[in-house]
Write a protein that holds these residues in place. Structure first.
Motif, PDB file in Angstrom:
ATOM      1  N   SER A 148      -1.290  -0.634  -8.151  1.00 20.49           N
ATOM      2  CA  SER A 148      -2.613  -0.726  -7.556  1.00 20.49           C
ATOM      3  C   SER A 148      -3.324   0.613  -7.662  1.00 20.49           C
ATOM      4  O   SER A 148      -2.692   1.667  -7.704  1.00 20.49           O
ATOM      5  CB  SER A 148      -2.507  -1.100  -6.073  1.00 20.49           C
ATOM      6  N   SER A 149      -4.652   0.560  -7.655  1.00 20.35           N
ATOM      7  CA  SER A 149      -5.426   1.796  -7.625  1.00 20.35           C
ATOM      8  C   SER A 149      -5.282   2.434  -6.246  1.00 20.35           C
ATOM      9  O   SER A 149      -4.915   1.769  -5.271  1.00 20.35           O
ATOM     10  CB  SER A 149      -6.895   1.502  -7.928  1.00 20.35           C
ATOM     11  N   TRP A 150      -5.605   3.694  -6.160  1.00 22.60           N
ATOM     12  CA  TRP A 150      -5.471   4.370  -4.867  1.00 22.60           C
ATOM     13  C   TRP A 150      -6.461   3.805  -3.853  1.00 22.60           C
ATOM     14  O   TRP A 150      -6.171   3.755  -2.664  1.00 22.60           O
ATOM     15  CB  TRP A 150      -5.611   5.884  -5.028  1.00 22.60           C
ATOM     16  N   VAL A 151      -7.617   3.323  -4.291  1.00 17.78           N
ATOM     17  CA  VAL A 151      -8.587   2.733  -3.367  1.00 17.78           C
ATOM     18  C   VAL A 151      -8.035   1.432  -2.778  1.00 17.78           C
ATOM     19  O   VAL A 151      -8.101   1.210  -1.560  1.00 17.78           O
ATOM     20  CB  VAL A 151      -9.945   2.476  -4.072  1.00 17.78           C
ATOM     21  N   SER A 152      -7.480   0.584  -3.626  1.00 15.14           N
ATOM     22  CA  SER A 152      -6.920  -0.664  -3.108  1.00 15.14           C
ATOM     23  C   SER A 152      -5.707  -0.390  -2.223  1.00 15.14           C
ATOM     24  O   SER A 152      -5.506  -1.092  -1.223  1.00 15.14           O
ATOM     25  CB  SER A 152      -6.559  -1.623  -4.239  1.00 15.14           C
ATOM     26  N   ARG A 153      -4.938   0.626  -2.530  1.00 20.49           N
ATOM     27  CA  ARG A 153      -3.796   0.966  -1.683  1.00 20.49           C
ATOM     28  C   ARG A 153      -4.247   1.409  -0.302  1.00 20.49           C
ATOM     29  O   ARG A 153      -3.607   1.085   0.700  1.00 20.49           O
ATOM     30  CB  ARG A 153      -2.937   2.037  -2.342  1.00 20.49           C
ATOM     31  N   ILE A 154      -5.360   2.129  -0.226  1.00 24.14           N
ATOM     32  CA  ILE A 154      -5.902   2.531   1.076  1.00 24.14           C
ATOM     33  C   ILE A 154      -6.309   1.299   1.879  1.00 24.14           C
ATOM     34  O   ILE A 154      -6.028   1.202   3.079  1.00 24.14           O
ATOM     35  CB  ILE A 154      -7.082   3.507   0.902  1.00 24.14           C
ATOM     36  N   VAL A 155      -6.946   0.335   1.218  1.00 21.56           N
ATOM     37  CA  VAL A 155      -7.329  -0.907   1.897  1.00 21.56           C
ATOM     38  C   VAL A 155      -6.083  -1.637   2.383  1.00 21.56           C
ATOM     39  O   VAL A 155      -6.036  -2.114   3.528  1.00 21.56           O
ATOM     40  CB  VAL A 155      -8.175  -1.803   0.972  1.00 21.56           C
ATOM     41  N   TYR A 156      -5.059  -1.746   1.538  1.00 23.42           N
ATOM     42  CA  TYR A 156      -3.813  -2.403   1.948  1.00 23.42           C
ATOM     43  C   TYR A 156      -3.214  -1.719   3.174  1.00 23.42           C
ATOM     44  O   TYR A 156      -2.744  -2.383   4.107  1.00 23.42           O
ATOM     45  CB  TYR A 156      -2.782  -2.376   0.818  1.00 23.42           C
TER      46      TYR A 156
ATOM     47  N   GLY B 194       0.794  -1.216   0.000  1.00 25.37           N
ATOM     48  CA  GLY B 194       0.000   0.000   0.000  1.00 25.37           C
ATOM     49  C   GLY B 194       0.828   1.268   0.000  1.00 25.37           C
ATOM     50  O   GLY B 194       0.506   2.240  -0.689  1.00 25.37           O
TER      51      GLY B 194
END
Length: 70
Positions: A39-47, A20
């Motif tokens: 990764s998309s910024w949304v998936s990076r936030i989840v990570y 992330g």
């Protein structure tokens, strides 16, 4: 068995934190393969959130029996 499971969960969460923050996969770096993940910024936030949760879980090592915590 609880401590082993806790250790694996924390390692996985810390790996996601690295993905992330830096788009770098520690497990792949150790075991071989392409260590950079786009990764998309949304998936990076989840990570990052999962990684921070893993850091929080380190406190459960001080518990005698991990299974008794919820």
């Amino acid at each position: 068995m609880g401590k082993v499971a806790l250790t694996l969960v924390i390692i996985g969460a810390l790996n996601w934190l690295l993905v992330g923050l830096f788009e770098w996969d520690l497990v792949t770096a150790i075991l071989g393969g392409d260590v950079h993940r786009e990764s998309s910024w949304v998936s990076r936030i989840v990570y990052i959130l999962v990684g921070l949760s893993g850091l929080y879980c380190i406190r459960y090592y001080s518990v005698d029996d991990v299974r008794t915590r919820s």
